[in-house]
Design a protein around this motif. Structure first.
Motif, PDB file in Angstrom:
ATOM      1  N   ARG A   1       9.479 -12.238   0.357  1.00  0.00           N
ATOM      2  CA  ARG A   1       9.443 -11.563  -0.947  1.00  0.00           C
ATOM      3  C   ARG A   1       8.280 -10.575  -1.020  1.00  0.00           C
ATOM      4  N   ASP A   2       7.121 -10.966  -0.499  1.00  0.00           N
ATOM      5  CA  ASP A   2       5.958 -10.063  -0.515  1.00  0.00           C
ATOM      6  C   ASP A   2       6.219  -8.815   0.330  1.00  0.00           C
ATOM      7  N   ALA A   3       6.784  -9.007   1.526  1.00  0.00           N
ATOM      8  CA  ALA A   3       7.059  -7.870   2.404  1.00  0.00           C
ATOM      9  C   ALA A   3       8.151  -6.977   1.817  1.00  0.00           C
ATOM     10  N   LEU A   4       9.132  -7.575   1.148  1.00  0.00           N
ATOM     11  CA  LEU A   4      10.178  -6.783   0.494  1.00  0.00           C
ATOM     12  C   LEU A   4       9.573  -5.957  -0.632  1.00  0.00           C
ATOM     13  N   ASP A   5       8.682  -6.552  -1.417  1.00  0.00           N
ATOM     14  CA  ASP A   5       8.012  -5.811  -2.488  1.00  0.00           C
ATOM     15  C   ASP A   5       7.216  -4.632  -1.922  1.00  0.00           C
ATOM     16  N   ALA A   6       6.514  -4.856  -0.812  1.00  0.00           N
ATOM     17  CA  ALA A   6       5.728  -3.780  -0.195  1.00  0.00           C
ATOM     18  C   ALA A   6       6.636  -2.660   0.298  1.00  0.00           C
ATOM     19  N   ALA A   7       7.755  -3.021   0.914  1.00  0.00           N
ATOM     20  CA  ALA A   7       8.691  -1.999   1.401  1.00  0.00           C
ATOM     21  C   ALA A   7       9.281  -1.209   0.232  1.00  0.00           C
ATOM     22  N   LEU A   8       9.653  -1.900  -0.833  1.00  0.00           N
ATOM     23  CA  LEU A   8      10.220  -1.212  -1.996  1.00  0.00           C
ATOM     24  C   LEU A   8       9.189  -0.301  -2.660  1.00  0.00           C
ATOM     25  N   ALA A   9       7.931  -0.714  -2.671  1.00  0.00           N
ATOM     26  CA  ALA A   9       6.882   0.139  -3.244  1.00  0.00           C
ATOM     27  C   ALA A   9       6.715   1.403  -2.404  1.00  0.00           C
ATOM     28  N   ASP A  10       6.751   1.257  -1.085  1.00  0.00           N
ATOM     29  CA  ASP A  10       6.650   2.438  -0.224  1.00  0.00           C
ATOM     30  C   ASP A  10       7.856   3.351  -0.403  1.00  0.00           C
ATOM     31  N   ILE A  11       9.024   2.773  -0.536  1.00  0.00           N
ATOM     32  CA  ILE A  11      10.229   3.583  -0.736  1.00  0.00           C
ATOM     33  C   ILE A  11      10.132   4.341  -2.052  1.00  0.00           C
ATOM     34  N   ALA A  12       9.627   3.686  -3.089  1.00  0.00           N
ATOM     35  CA  ALA A  12       9.459   4.359  -4.383  1.00  0.00           C
ATOM     36  C   ALA A  12       8.456   5.507  -4.271  1.00  0.00           C
ATOM     37  N   ALA A  13       7.356   5.287  -3.564  1.00  0.00           N
ATOM     38  CA  ALA A  13       6.355   6.338  -3.395  1.00  0.00           C
ATOM     39  C   ALA A  13       6.927   7.502  -2.595  1.00  0.00           C
ATOM     40  N   TYR A  14       7.682   7.199  -1.563  1.00  0.00           N
ATOM     41  CA  TYR A  14       8.302   8.224  -0.724  1.00  0.00           C
ATOM     42  C   TYR A  14       9.300   9.041  -1.550  1.00  0.00           C
ATOM     43  N   ALA A  15      10.139   8.360  -2.320  1.00  0.00           N
ATOM     44  CA  ALA A  15      11.129   9.049  -3.157  1.00  0.00           C
ATOM     45  C   ALA A  15      10.437   9.912  -4.210  1.00  0.00           C
ATOM     46  N   HIS A  16       9.346   9.408  -4.757  1.00  0.00           N
ATOM     47  CA  HIS A  16       8.605  10.171  -5.761  1.00  0.00           C
ATOM     48  C   HIS A  16       8.016  11.436  -5.140  1.00  0.00           C
ATOM     49  N   GLU A  17       7.443  11.280  -3.962  1.00  0.00           N
ATOM     50  CA  GLU A  17       6.881  12.441  -3.278  1.00  0.00           C
ATOM     51  C   GLU A  17       7.959  13.474  -2.982  1.00  0.00           C
ATOM     52  N   ARG A  18       9.117  13.016  -2.537  1.00  0.00           N
ATOM     53  CA  ARG A  18      10.224  13.940  -2.255  1.00  0.00           C
ATOM     54  C   ARG A  18      10.647  14.668  -3.523  1.00  0.00           C
ATOM     55  N   ALA A  19      10.689  13.951  -4.638  1.00  0.00           N
ATOM     56  CA  ALA A  19      11.058  14.589  -5.903  1.00  0.00           C
ATOM     57  C   ALA A  19      10.025  15.645  -6.294  1.00  0.00           C
TER      58      ALA A  19
END
Length: 115
Positions: free
Chosen positions: A89-107
């Motif tokens: 669960r912790d590693a999934l949360d970290a991956a999802l946070a990185d994906i959100a940051a990446y998507a935000h940067e792309r936007a």
């Protein structure tokens, strides 16, 4: 959030290379991962009969997008049993946070005017 906010939980260069640089494919794959993560996270409970299936599926998908640490903790949970679910669960949360940051940067990049 911007690139500086990425923790390294997802190797986006790996995913971009795998998608042959097609950012549309990268975006679609990450959107699918986020959608599926909502389903998997509900199953990451030792009381759920499907937790092993969720961990196994998550392991393969995580490795496919470059979330290698998540894949590794999923593999460990398969071997260790339910006591490994907190790490998943912790590693999934970290991956999802990185994906959100990446998507935000792309936007944000899409809003910049070309020079």
């Amino acid at each position: 959030m911007a690139r500086r906010d990425l923790t390294g939980a997802v190797d986006f260069a790996f995913l971009e290379s795998f998608a042959a640089g097609d950012q549309g494919v990268v975006d679609e794959v990450l959107a699918l991962f986020r959608e599926q993560a909502r389903m998997w996270s509900m199953m990451l409970d030792p009381a759920s009969e499907g937790w092993r299936d969720a961990v196994h599926t998550l392991k393969g998908t995580a490795r496919g997008i470059g979330a290698h640490a998540l894949g590794d903790v999923c593999q460990a949970a398969e071997a260790e049993g339910a006591q490994g679910l907190d790490a998943v669960r912790d590693a999934l949360d970290a991956a999802l946070a990185d994906i959100a940051a990446y998507a935000h940067e792309r936007a944000l990049q899409s809003l910049k005017t070309p020079r």
